[in-house]
Design a protein around this motif. Structure first.
Motif, PDB file in Angstrom:
ATOM      1  N   ALA A  55     -14.520  43.069  33.894  1.00 30.41           N
ATOM      2  CA  ALA A  55     -13.642  43.724  34.863  1.00 30.41           C
ATOM      3  C   ALA A  55     -14.397  43.842  36.180  1.00 30.41           C
ATOM      4  O   ALA A  55     -15.562  44.228  36.201  1.00 30.41           O
ATOM      5  CB  ALA A  55     -13.226  45.100  34.363  1.00 30.41           C
ATOM      6  N   LEU A  92     -15.043  41.621  27.360  1.00 29.67           N
ATOM      7  CA  LEU A  92     -14.489  42.303  28.535  1.00 29.67           C
ATOM      8  C   LEU A  92     -15.249  41.933  29.818  1.00 29.67           C
ATOM      9  O   LEU A  92     -16.467  41.953  29.853  1.00 29.67           O
ATOM     10  CB  LEU A  92     -14.563  43.819  28.321  1.00 29.67           C
ATOM     11  CG  LEU A  92     -14.186  44.678  29.529  1.00 29.67           C
ATOM     12  CD1 LEU A  92     -12.699  44.602  29.801  1.00 29.67           C
ATOM     13  CD2 LEU A  92     -14.572  46.129  29.304  1.00 29.67           C
ATOM     14  N   VAL A 142      -9.058  43.944  35.507  1.00 33.87           N
ATOM     15  CA  VAL A 142      -9.528  43.317  34.262  1.00 33.87           C
ATOM     16  C   VAL A 142      -9.304  41.806  34.363  1.00 33.87           C
ATOM     17  O   VAL A 142      -8.173  41.350  34.514  1.00 33.87           O
ATOM     18  CB  VAL A 142      -8.776  43.882  33.035  1.00 33.87           C
ATOM     19  CG1 VAL A 142      -9.360  43.302  31.754  1.00 33.87           C
ATOM     20  CG2 VAL A 142      -8.866  45.400  32.998  1.00 33.87           C
ATOM     21  N   ARG A 144      -5.112  45.919  29.722  1.00 30.80           N
ATOM     22  CA  ARG A 144      -5.319  44.552  29.223  1.00 30.80           C
ATOM     23  C   ARG A 144      -5.640  43.608  30.387  1.00 30.80           C
ATOM     24  O   ARG A 144      -5.647  44.002  31.544  1.00 30.80           O
ATOM     25  CB  ARG A 144      -4.066  44.081  28.485  1.00 30.80           C
ATOM     26  CG  ARG A 144      -3.569  45.086  27.448  1.00 30.80           C
ATOM     27  CD  ARG A 144      -2.434  44.515  26.618  1.00 30.80           C
ATOM     28  NE  ARG A 144      -2.925  43.580  25.610  1.00 30.80           N
ATOM     29  CZ  ARG A 144      -3.416  43.945  24.440  1.00 30.80           C
ATOM     30  NH1 ARG A 144      -3.511  45.227  24.106  1.00 30.80           N
ATOM     31  NH2 ARG A 144      -3.837  43.049  23.575  1.00 30.80           N
ATOM     32  N   THR A 145      -5.896  42.333  30.049  1.00 27.07           N
ATOM     33  CA  THR A 145      -6.227  41.333  31.063  1.00 27.07           C
ATOM     34  C   THR A 145      -5.155  41.288  32.157  1.00 27.07           C
ATOM     35  O   THR A 145      -3.970  41.253  31.849  1.00 27.07           O
ATOM     36  CB  THR A 145      -6.340  39.945  30.394  1.00 27.07           C
ATOM     37  OG1 THR A 145      -7.302  40.052  29.356  1.00 27.07           O
ATOM     38  CG2 THR A 145      -6.791  38.900  31.388  1.00 27.07           C
ATOM     39  N   CYS A 202     -20.300  40.356  28.137  1.00 25.27           N
ATOM     40  CA  CYS A 202     -19.971  39.019  28.630  1.00 25.27           C
ATOM     41  C   CYS A 202     -21.275  38.308  29.002  1.00 25.27           C
ATOM     42  O   CYS A 202     -22.305  38.937  29.203  1.00 25.27           O
ATOM     43  CB  CYS A 202     -19.045  39.117  29.844  1.00 25.27           C
ATOM     44  SG  CYS A 202     -19.691  40.147  31.168  1.00 25.27           S
ATOM     45  N   GLU A 242      -7.507  37.410  26.615  1.00 30.99           N
ATOM     46  CA  GLU A 242      -7.590  38.771  26.069  1.00 30.99           C
ATOM     47  C   GLU A 242      -8.579  38.855  24.913  1.00 30.99           C
ATOM     48  O   GLU A 242      -9.075  39.923  24.583  1.00 30.99           O
ATOM     49  CB  GLU A 242      -6.199  39.237  25.599  1.00 30.99           C
ATOM     50  CG  GLU A 242      -5.269  39.542  26.757  1.00 30.99           C
ATOM     51  CD  GLU A 242      -4.121  40.465  26.370  1.00 30.99           C
ATOM     52  OE1 GLU A 242      -3.997  40.783  25.172  1.00 30.99           O
ATOM     53  OE2 GLU A 242      -3.363  40.866  27.261  1.00 30.99           O
ATOM     54  N   THR A 247     -18.469  45.632  31.418  1.00 28.16           N
ATOM     55  CA  THR A 247     -18.328  44.926  30.145  1.00 28.16           C
ATOM     56  C   THR A 247     -18.644  45.877  28.991  1.00 28.16           C
ATOM     57  O   THR A 247     -19.105  47.006  29.217  1.00 28.16           O
ATOM     58  CB  THR A 247     -19.237  43.671  30.121  1.00 28.16           C
ATOM     59  OG1 THR A 247     -18.954  42.932  28.936  1.00 28.16           O
ATOM     60  CG2 THR A 247     -20.709  44.045  30.160  1.00 28.16           C
ATOM     61  N   HIS A 248     -18.367  45.443  27.756  1.00 22.24           N
ATOM     62  CA  HIS A 248     -18.647  46.284  26.585  1.00 22.24           C
ATOM     63  C   HIS A 248     -20.124  46.203  26.200  1.00 22.24           C
ATOM     64  O   HIS A 248     -20.758  45.165  26.383  1.00 22.24           O
ATOM     65  CB  HIS A 248     -17.811  45.833  25.389  1.00 22.24           C
ATOM     66  CG  HIS A 248     -16.389  46.297  25.457  1.00 22.24           C
ATOM     67  ND1 HIS A 248     -15.320  45.462  25.236  1.00 22.24           N
ATOM     68  CD2 HIS A 248     -15.854  47.519  25.720  1.00 22.24           C
ATOM     69  CE1 HIS A 248     -14.199  46.153  25.371  1.00 22.24           C
ATOM     70  NE2 HIS A 248     -14.491  47.394  25.670  1.00 22.24           N
ATOM     71  N   GLY A 271     -10.420  40.062  28.536  1.00 19.97           N
ATOM     72  CA  GLY A 271     -10.628  41.100  27.525  1.00 19.97           C
ATOM     73  C   GLY A 271      -9.719  42.309  27.697  1.00 19.97           C
ATOM     74  O   GLY A 271      -8.798  42.309  28.511  1.00 19.97           O
ATOM     75  N   GLU A 282      -4.965  51.971  27.024  1.00 24.99           N
ATOM     76  CA  GLU A 282      -5.690  50.691  27.142  1.00 24.99           C
ATOM     77  C   GLU A 282      -5.203  49.920  28.360  1.00 24.99           C
ATOM     78  O   GLU A 282      -4.063  50.080  28.809  1.00 24.99           O
ATOM     79  CB  GLU A 282      -5.530  49.844  25.872  1.00 24.99           C
ATOM     80  CG  GLU A 282      -4.127  49.346  25.592  1.00 24.99           C
ATOM     81  CD  GLU A 282      -4.083  48.310  24.470  1.00 24.99           C
ATOM     82  OE1 GLU A 282      -4.983  48.305  23.624  1.00 24.99           O
ATOM     83  OE2 GLU A 282      -3.139  47.508  24.473  1.00 24.99           O
ATOM     84  N   LEU A 312      -9.758  46.770  27.749  1.00 27.22           N
ATOM     85  CA  LEU A 312     -10.553  47.998  27.832  1.00 27.22           C
ATOM     86  C   LEU A 312      -9.740  49.142  27.262  1.00 27.22           C
ATOM     87  O   LEU A 312      -8.592  49.338  27.660  1.00 27.22           O
ATOM     88  CB  LEU A 312     -10.929  48.275  29.297  1.00 27.22           C
ATOM     89  CG  LEU A 312     -11.677  49.583  29.575  1.00 27.22           C
ATOM     90  CD1 LEU A 312     -13.031  49.588  28.872  1.00 27.22           C
ATOM     91  CD2 LEU A 312     -11.885  49.790  31.069  1.00 27.22           C
TER      92      LEU A 312
END
Length: 593
Positions: free
Chosen positions: A190, A188, A209, A248-249, A278, A184, A272-273, A212, A246, A214
């Motif tokens: 996904a 991120l 995911v 999560r993983t 990533c 986590e 990804t962010h 990370g 949100e 989101l």
């Protein structure tokens, strides 16, 4: 994260995946099941009783005082939609392998199982339809043990109809399937495994995911296309989409970010962010390999752009469809589409009609060939129109497949006759259990494209199951068969065929077209030709008026004069007249027996 389980249901056609999914949803009180197959929400799926799209849905289940989140994906069983299955498997850690207790292990069961094992999924064998009178649980149990190498007590006996064994399945999912692993704290990552177009909200992407977290409002980018977006809304998939703040993983959910053009979303891409991207995309996502190619043309030329938009929207929802623009002399501008099989092609045609109101003409399906010219260069040809001049060709290679056919011993003879008629070579045959045998054949893909599967089903009374994978290219004696109407080739009807079948096929095509082409004011010559050599001919007779009716006597020259005048008129008409080929003539060529 340790309370999340992601799993899919895999099986052969009609082994009861969707019905079993209904029972699981009902048992976990996720939804009220009002009719059968709740997850099959497309009209086409309901009508045909098949699953075309994978469907993801989230359930909650309390086990030993703890609440678990179960993400279930129901998958199609037909070989033409196996790409859907491969994508669903990529988003899971475990799979329920459903086997019908009255039919046993079949070809798709095995091929879907191998796909799951390649992704290291935990397999839970489930024997479905145990309540039926025709069930043979003990024999099928032996088959599953032999296939998986598991213990007999690990196999869950269930029934999608009565709800037998549903509780055991849920417990097995929690106990045997591992929870998702991921970090986590990491950037991120996904994986997008599906997407759908909504005319109000743009494109909605479904993802899992992997690492990370989101959150709603995050600035994200798609790794492969490099495009950047805001996560306007994220959430989980129940029967409807339920927004969350949100994910999560390990969670499976959807993202709406106002994407309008369909080319920006690629299935298998990584989200990804922007601030903390990533290092690399998630690996192991395969490109789709189309098996059958056919031209799709709009009936009205001005619908070309609408057809492009419709195909793009359809491609979002069905990533196994590929297309590129092409043009034809007879049909104008259209697209060359790649499909995974004939059922897939039929479904796409239906969906274009229903969902987008597009009327299209589809040409004869064919496969792609490699053509070697005398200079040693290679060219890939998808349709016969792209063939170079025969004098330039050194040799042609066509794609072969390795087919595995599972059947009972009573049907071995007719099946072998069918395969030999399709230029097949027997590789080996193995006995699975009792009187069931698996036959392996090498077959040219072009031979099985049109009607092989239908014939196989009818000669084996539906008991043979068929699965295949590509097996390289081999040199082959192929010729281009042209159909000429009054000396003009119709490129939509030309096909590549093997030398041995060409004369017979050309003759049958001419006879069929003679029935289907309506009579005109002039004679229409239908000819089948290989290069400059005409191999078959039929004539559609002209519709003619009796011009001599008003001569009730007198000299013969008066009649002859009128007939000569008519003949000149017909000749002039033939020069300027054109022959309309009805749409059903294109389709009839596929159904030539």
């Amino acid at each position: 994260m340790k309370n999340i389980r992601n799993f899919c249901i895999i099986a052969h056609i009609d082994h009861g995946k969707s019905t079993l999914a209904d029972r699981l949803l009902e048992y976990t009180k996720t939804i009220q099941v009002t009719e059968g197959q709740m997850l099959d929400d497309m009209d086409l799926e309901r009508e045909r009783g098949i699953t075309i799209k994978s469907h993801a849905i989230q359930m909650e289940y309390t086990y030993q005082g703890e609440t678990y989140i179960l993400n279930l994906i129901d998958t199609p069983g037909h070989v033409d939609f196996s790409y859907e299955v491969s994508r669903s498997i990529a988003a899971c850690e475990g799979a329920l392998l459903v086997v019908d207790a009255s039919q046993g292990v079949q070809a798709q069961t095995i091929s879907n199982l191998y796909m799951a094992l390649e992704h290291d999924l935990e397999i839970i064998p489930v024997m479905n339809k145990c309540d039926m009178d025709s069930a043979m649980p003990d024999e099928v149990e032996d088959e599953i043990v032999e296939l998986l190498g598991c213990k007999p007590e690990e196999i869950i006996r269930a029934s999608g109809k009565t709800g037998l064994g549903v509780e055991e399945i849920l417990q097995a999912v929690i106990e045997r399937i591992p929870h998702p692993v991921g970090d986590e704290e990491a950037p991120l990552q996904a994986l997008i495994f599906d997407s759908v177009f909504n005319s109000f909200r743009g494109i909605i992407a479904y993802f899992k995911v992997v690492n990370g977290v989101l959150r709603k409002g995050d600035k994200v980018k798609f790794f492969n296309t490099g495009r950047e977006y805001d996560a306007d809304e994220i959430g989980v998939l129940k029967m409807d989409m339920i927004p969350r703040n949100e994910l999560r993983t390990g969670d499976v959910g959807y993202i709406i970010s106002g994407i309008k053009t369909s080319t920006e979303v690629k299935v298998g891409d990584t989200i990804t962010h922007i601030a903390r991207p990533c290092a690399q995309a998630i690996a192991g996502f395969e490109e789709v390999k189309p098996m059958v190619f056919a031209g799709v043309y709009p009936i009205e030329a001005e619908d070309y752009e609408n057809l492009r938009a419709s195909l793009e929207k359809l491609q979002l929802n069905d990533a196994s469809l590929t297309f590129q623009p092409e043009s034809s002399v007879a049909l104008g501008f259209g697209f060359r589409c790649g499909f995974l099989g004939l059922l897939h092609m039929e479904i796409i045609q239906e969906r274009l009609d229903r969902e987008f109101n597009m009327d299209v003409i589809t040409t004869v399906p064919n496969v792609s060939y490699l053509i070697y010219d005398k200079q040693g260069e290679v060219k890939e040809v998808h349709n016969p129109g792209g063939m170079p001049d025969p004098t330039m060709i050194d040799h042609i290679e066509e794609p072969y497949i390795r087919a595995s056919i599972i059947t009972t011993t009573n049907y071995i003879g007719p099946i072998m006759t069918l395969c030999l008629g399709k230029r097949g070579e027997l590789v080996k045959q193995e006995y699975i259990s009792g009187n069931r045998v698996e036959i392996f054949y090498d077959l040219p893909l072009g031979e099985i494209v049109i009607d092989f599967y239908d014939k196989l089903k009818s000669i084996s009374k539906g008991y043979a199951s068929f699965d295949y994978h590509t097996n390289g290219f081999r040199p082959s004696k192929l010729v281009k068969l042209d159909i000429l109407l009054n000396g003009e080739p119709v490129d939509a009807l030309s096909t590549l065929t093997h030398v041995d079948n060409s004369v017979e096929f050309g003759r049958r095509m001419c006879e069929k077209l003679k029935e289907l082409i309506p009579r005109h004011q002039f004679d229409i010559a239908i000819q089948a030709a290989i290069g400059a050599k005409i191999i078959a001919r039929e004539t559609v007779k002209q519709v003619r008026k009796d011009v001599t009716a008003k001569c009730y006597g007198g000299d013969i020259s008066r009649k002859r004069k009128l007939l000569e005048k008519q003949k000149k008129g017909k000749k002039r008409m033939k020069q300027i007249g054109n022959v309309e080929v009805p749409q059903k003539a294109f389709l009839a060529v596929l159904k030539l027996d």
